[in-house]
Scaffold this motif. Structure first.
Motif, PDB file in Angstrom:
ATOM      1  N   LYS A  18       0.951  -1.194   0.083  1.00 29.84           N
ATOM      2  CA  LYS A  18      -0.291  -0.018   0.139  1.00 29.84           C
ATOM      3  C   LYS A  18       0.922   1.206  -0.005  1.00 29.84           C
ATOM      4  N   ASN A  56      -4.732  -1.809   1.420  1.00 32.10           N
ATOM      5  CA  ASN A  56      -5.266  -1.355   2.115  1.00 32.10           C
ATOM      6  C   ASN A  56      -6.624  -0.363   1.800  1.00 32.10           C
ATOM      7  N   MET A 104      -8.361 -11.780  12.303  1.00 36.63           N
ATOM      8  CA  MET A 104      -7.129 -10.904  11.712  1.00 36.63           C
ATOM      9  C   MET A 104      -7.110  -9.824  12.938  1.00 36.63           C
ATOM     10  N   VAL A 148      -4.853  -6.162  14.729  1.00 40.42           N
ATOM     11  CA  VAL A 148      -3.527  -5.361  14.198  1.00 40.42           C
ATOM     12  C   VAL A 148      -3.304  -5.002  15.884  1.00 40.42           C
ATOM     13  N   MET A 155       2.891  -7.559  12.065  1.00 41.24           N
ATOM     14  CA  MET A 155       3.329  -6.639  11.143  1.00 41.24           C
ATOM     15  C   MET A 155       4.906  -6.502  11.257  1.00 41.24           C
ATOM     16  N   SER A 156       5.482  -5.571  10.437  1.00 38.23           N
ATOM     17  CA  SER A 156       6.878  -5.341  10.564  1.00 38.23           C
ATOM     18  C   SER A 156       7.413  -5.171  11.966  1.00 38.23           C
ATOM     19  N   ARG A 209       1.417 -10.014   7.923  1.00 39.11           N
ATOM     20  CA  ARG A 209       1.128  -8.940   6.903  1.00 39.11           C
ATOM     21  C   ARG A 209       2.210  -7.796   6.921  1.00 39.11           C
ATOM     22  N   VAL A 210       3.225  -7.987   6.047  1.00 44.30           N
ATOM     23  CA  VAL A 210       4.261  -7.382   6.424  1.00 44.30           C
ATOM     24  C   VAL A 210       4.562  -6.233   5.133  1.00 44.30           C
ATOM     25  N   GLY A 211       4.704  -4.908   5.476  1.00 41.11           N
ATOM     26  CA  GLY A 211       4.938  -3.955   4.585  1.00 41.11           C
ATOM     27  C   GLY A 211       6.332  -3.434   4.588  1.00 41.11           C
ATOM     28  N   SER A 212       6.479  -2.502   5.416  1.00 41.96           N
ATOM     29  CA  SER A 212       7.778  -1.745   5.474  1.00 41.96           C
ATOM     30  C   SER A 212       9.093  -2.540   5.634  1.00 41.96           C
ATOM     31  N   ARG A 270       6.829   3.777   3.563  1.00 43.01           N
ATOM     32  CA  ARG A 270       5.858   4.177   2.689  1.00 43.01           C
ATOM     33  C   ARG A 270       6.136   5.515   2.497  1.00 43.01           C
TER      34      ARG A 270
HETATM   35  C1  LIG Z   1      -0.262  -1.305   6.773  1.00 42.49           C
HETATM   36  C2  LIG Z   1      -0.479  -2.401   7.305  1.00 42.49           C
HETATM   37  C3  LIG Z   1       0.262  -3.526   7.450  1.00 42.49           C
HETATM   38  C4  LIG Z   1       1.575  -3.446   7.160  1.00 42.49           C
HETATM   39  O1  LIG Z   1       2.485  -2.700   8.024  1.00 42.49           O
HETATM   40  P1  LIG Z   1       3.982  -2.515   8.219  1.00 42.49           P
HETATM   41  O2  LIG Z   1       4.217  -1.774   9.582  1.00 42.49           O
HETATM   42  O3  LIG Z   1       4.671  -1.612   7.107  1.00 42.49           O
HETATM   43  O4  LIG Z   1       4.470  -4.055   8.176  1.00 42.49           O
HETATM   44  C5  LIG Z   1      -0.315  -4.711   8.123  1.00 42.49           C
HETATM   45  N1  LIG Z   1      -1.493  -4.801   8.371  1.00 42.49           N
HETATM   46  C6  LIG Z   1      -2.556  -3.758   8.107  1.00 42.49           C
HETATM   47  C7  LIG Z   1      -3.859  -3.866   8.704  1.00 42.49           C
HETATM   48  C8  LIG Z   1      -2.051  -2.532   7.645  1.00 42.49           C
HETATM   49  O5  LIG Z   1      -2.868  -1.389   7.515  1.00 42.49           O
END
Ligand SMILES: *Cc1c(COP(=O)(O)O)cnc(C)c1O
Length: 208
Positions: free
Chosen positions: A21, A42, A145, A147, A179-180, A195-198, A204
């Motif tokens: 995202k 997202n 799920m 967060v 997450m990260s 769920r891994v982004g950064s 981002r």
């Molecule tokens: C953005 C997001 C992530 C990934 O976040 P990072 O900290 O970049 O790994 C995972 N889950 C949800 C729901 C998010 O909004």
């Protein structure tokens, strides 16, 4: 390297959803080329755009899209053709909209683990009821799920534990936590999906 580290840390099969995202479609294309088959987004409009642009690469790579963000019911229609797993189902009207536009779709029920406004999720106490309602609507509930709260990853542990306990109680296989910043805690507590982004694709760019 991160994926190898995750594999070494646990005997379970853990799916790593690559969250791109806020990044341009080329970043998602690189993730597919690197072998990721689960892609997380997202924002409905952004997902729709990327899915159209990358449809060939997604098909060729055997990849699919997970929707992980807050979702207005009127946006369900826009992304119903491209979502393979709806991870952020947190209220009955949203479940009903998904059941209408994507009958029998696979979903996760999102619990609010942090008690923070704006992050989505139903109250953990209401989770069992929403799971039951989704099933009545004909949706395939694969799991839960959640967060974790921002800040110290240790603060996520209690919520993750609660989510896993409820998933056990309801016989739900998937636990999408971590997450990260808190993926190690999530792995300790029984995550089946991260769920891994950064940590995979870098920070981002600011949202326009
Ligand atoms: C953005 C997001 C992530 C990934 O976040 P990072 O900290 O970049 O790994 C995972 N889950 C949800 C729901 C998010 O909004």
């Amino acid at each position: 390297a991160l994926v190898q580290r995750i594999e070494q840390r646990t005997d379970r099969t853990v799916r790593v959803v690559c969250v791109t995202k806020g990044h341009p479609p080329a970043v998602a294309a690189s993730a597919i080329a690197a072998g990721f088959t689960d892609l997380g987004e997202n924002y409905a409009q952004e997902l729709r755009g990327k899915a159209e642009l990358l449809s060939g690469a997604v098909r060729a790579g055997g990849a699919s899209w997970h929707f992980i963000g807050r979702l207005q019911t009127n946006k369900v229609r826009l992304i119903a053709p491209v979502v393979s797993l709806w991870q952020s189902v947190d209220r009955e009207p949203l479940a009903a909209a998904i059941a209408q536009r994507a009958p029998g779709a696979s979903v996760l029920v999102q619990l609010d683990l942090a008690g923070l406004d704006g992050r989505g999720g139903c109250r953990p106490d209401d989770g069992a009821e929403l799971v039951a309602r989704c099933r009545e609507l004909g949706l395939h509930v694969e799991g839960l799920m959640g967060v974790g709260p921002p800040g110290d990853p240790e603060h996520a542990r209690v919520g993750f534990r609660r989510l896993v306990a409820l998933a056990d109680e309801l016989g739900l296989a998937e636990r999408s936590i971590g997450m990260s910043g808190d993926l190690d805690v999530a792995l300790d507590e029984g995550a089946t999906m991260l769920r891994v982004g950064s940590a995979l694709v870098g920070p981002r760019p600011p949202r326009r």
